[in-house]
Write a protein that holds these residues in place. Structure first.
Motif, PDB file in Angstrom:
ATOM      1  N   GLU A  85       0.862  -1.182   0.000  1.00 55.42           N
ATOM      2  CA  GLU A  85       0.000   0.000   0.000  1.00 55.42           C
ATOM      3  C   GLU A  85       0.898   1.231   0.000  1.00 55.42           C
ATOM      4  OE1 GLU A  85      -3.028   2.216   3.147  1.00 55.42           O
ATOM      5  OE2 GLU A  85      -1.855   0.479   3.786  1.00 55.42           O
ATOM      6  N   LEU A  89      -3.398   9.826   1.938  1.00 55.28           N
ATOM      7  CA  LEU A  89      -4.367   9.860   3.030  1.00 55.28           C
ATOM      8  C   LEU A  89      -5.504  10.826   2.711  1.00 55.28           C
ATOM      9  CD1 LEU A  89      -2.180   9.658   6.254  1.00 55.28           C
ATOM     10  CD2 LEU A  89      -3.570   7.894   5.186  1.00 55.28           C
ATOM     11  N   GLU A  98       0.192   6.806   3.082  1.00 56.87           N
ATOM     12  CA  GLU A  98       0.345   5.721   4.041  1.00 56.87           C
ATOM     13  C   GLU A  98       1.021   4.542   3.362  1.00 56.87           C
ATOM     14  OE1 GLU A  98      -2.100   3.368   7.474  1.00 56.87           O
ATOM     15  OE2 GLU A  98      -3.264   4.178   5.803  1.00 56.87           O
ATOM     16  N   GLY A 100       2.050   0.560   3.601  1.00 54.05           N
ATOM     17  CA  GLY A 100       1.657  -0.681   4.238  1.00 54.05           C
ATOM     18  C   GLY A 100       2.055  -1.862   3.371  1.00 54.05           C
ATOM     19  N   SER A 117       9.122  -1.466   0.162  1.00 58.04           N
ATOM     20  CA  SER A 117       8.847  -0.204   0.853  1.00 58.04           C
ATOM     21  C   SER A 117       9.830   0.878   0.421  1.00 58.04           C
ATOM     22  CB  SER A 117       8.917  -0.403   2.369  1.00 58.04           C
ATOM     23  OG  SER A 117       7.896  -1.278   2.804  1.00 58.04           O
ATOM     24  N   VAL A 133       5.713  10.299   4.381  1.00 55.29           N
ATOM     25  CA  VAL A 133       5.253   8.911   4.380  1.00 55.29           C
ATOM     26  C   VAL A 133       4.991   8.527   5.825  1.00 55.29           C
ATOM     27  CG1 VAL A 133       5.861   6.515   3.864  1.00 55.29           C
ATOM     28  CG2 VAL A 133       6.622   8.351   2.335  1.00 55.29           C
ATOM     29  N   THR A 134       3.850   7.928   6.074  1.00 49.79           N
ATOM     30  CA  THR A 134       3.492   7.484   7.412  1.00 49.79           C
ATOM     31  C   THR A 134       3.137   5.999   7.366  1.00 49.79           C
ATOM     32  OG1 THR A 134       2.041   7.882   9.307  1.00 49.79           O
ATOM     33  CG2 THR A 134       1.073   8.188   7.140  1.00 49.79           C
ATOM     34  N   ALA A 135       3.346   5.315   8.475  1.00 47.04           N
ATOM     35  CA  ALA A 135       2.995   3.895   8.581  1.00 47.04           C
ATOM     36  C   ALA A 135       2.612   3.606  10.026  1.00 47.04           C
ATOM     37  CB  ALA A 135       4.160   3.013   8.156  1.00 47.04           C
ATOM     38  N   ASN A 136       1.623   2.744  10.204  1.00 40.84           N
ATOM     39  CA  ASN A 136       1.130   2.384  11.535  1.00 40.84           C
ATOM     40  C   ASN A 136       1.100   0.874  11.681  1.00 40.84           C
ATOM     41  OD1 ASN A 136       0.319   5.124  12.144  1.00 40.84           O
ATOM     42  ND2 ASN A 136      -1.395   4.776  10.767  1.00 40.84           N
ATOM     43  N   GLU A 176       3.052   4.894  15.321  1.00 42.79           N
ATOM     44  CA  GLU A 176       3.148   5.538  14.009  1.00 42.79           C
ATOM     45  C   GLU A 176       4.607   5.873  13.742  1.00 42.79           C
ATOM     46  OE1 GLU A 176       1.484   9.370  11.463  1.00 42.79           O
ATOM     47  OE2 GLU A 176       0.992   9.204  13.589  1.00 42.79           O
ATOM     48  N   GLU A 178       7.244   7.685  10.575  1.00 46.37           N
ATOM     49  CA  GLU A 178       7.159   8.617   9.466  1.00 46.37           C
ATOM     50  C   GLU A 178       8.532   8.846   8.836  1.00 46.37           C
ATOM     51  OE1 GLU A 178       6.084  12.670  10.324  1.00 46.37           O
ATOM     52  OE2 GLU A 178       7.795  12.951  11.645  1.00 46.37           O
TER      53      GLU A 178
END
Length: 194
Positions: A85, A89, A98, A100, A117, A133-136, A176, A178
Motif C-alpha cells: 500500500e 491519506l 500511508e 503498508g 517499501s 510517508v506514514t505507517a502504523n 506511528e 514517518e
C-alpha cells in the motif's frame, strides 16, 4: 500485465478484477499468522474478498494518476507474494501517503517488505509529489516495526486506536512511524569529503 514498479527481487503491478487475484487475496487473508495483527487471525469469506477487499485494492487515486495498492510478485518466478500500500491519506493530494504491506508467510524474512517499501518511498518522493510517508502498526508487531525502520521511517508516536473488536496485543496500543522528504533527501546525500 502492466508493471508499476520493479526492484531487484520484486514486480509491483496493479491488481485486477480476476478470479486469480481474488484467489490470491483469499489465501493471504485466510492465513491466521498473516492476519494476526490485522484482525486477530480470523478468516475472511470469498464474498468479503470480492465485495470489500478487492474493490479497495482496485481504487484509483486521481491525485496520483494511479492506484494506491499493488500486487507483489517475485520477479524471477512471478509468484504472488502479497501486496503493498502506498496511498494518499487525502484523496485530493499526494502530500501525505500511508505505507503498508501484507505478505504471505513464505515471503517473510527475505527482505521483500523492506525492498518494496524503499522502492515505493523513492518513487513517491521523486515522481509522485509526496512530502511525508506514514505507517502504523500494533505496538507489539515487532517485525513490521523493524521493516519500517529499515525502510528509513522513524518512530513518531504511540497512540490508542479505536478497535471495533479487541485482539491479542491491542491493549498495548499502536505506533506511528514517518519519513519526510527533507530527511530522505539528506540521507541520500554523500557525506562531506566522501
Amino acid at each position: 500485465m502492466r508493471v508499476f514498479l520493479e526492484t531487484e527481487q520484486l514486480v509491483l503491478r496493479p491488481f485486477t478484477d480476476t478470479v486469480a487475484d481474488a484467489a490470491h487475496l483469499f489465501a493471504l487473508d485466510n492465513d491466521p499468522d498473516v492476519m494476526r495483527f490485522i484482525n486477530g487471525g480470523r478468516p475472511a469469506s470469498r464474498e468479503a474478498i470480492r465485495a470489500r477487499a478487492l474493490p479497495r485494492l482496485l481504487h484509483d487515486y486521481p491525485c496520483f494518476r494511479t492506484r494506491g495498492y499493488w500486487a507483489a510478485e517475485e520477479k524471477a518466478t512471478r509468484t504472488f507474494l502479497g501486496w503493498f500500500e502506498f496511498r494518499p491519506l487525502d484523496g485530493h493530494g499526494p502530500a501525505v501517503v500511508e505505507l503498508g504491506y501484507r505478505l504471505n508467510k513464505a515471503a517473510w524474512g527475505k527482505g521483500y517488505a523492506t525492498e518494496g517499501s524503499r522502492a515505493l518511498i523513492s518513487k513517491g518522493f521523486t515522481d509522485l509529489g509526496v512530502e511525508r510517508v506514514t505507517a502504523n502498526t500494533m505496538a507489539v508487531n515487532t517485525r513490521s516495526r523493524r521493516v519500517m525502520e529499515k525502510a528509513g521511517l522513524s518512530f513518531l508516536r504511540e497512540f490508542t486506536g479505536d478497535w471495533p473488536e479487541a485482539i491479542a496485543g491491542s491493549e498495548h496500543g499502536e505506533v506511528e512511524y514517518e519519513l519526510v522528504r527533507a530527511d530522505w533527501e539528506r540521507r541520500r546525500q554523500p557525506a562531506p569529503g566522501a
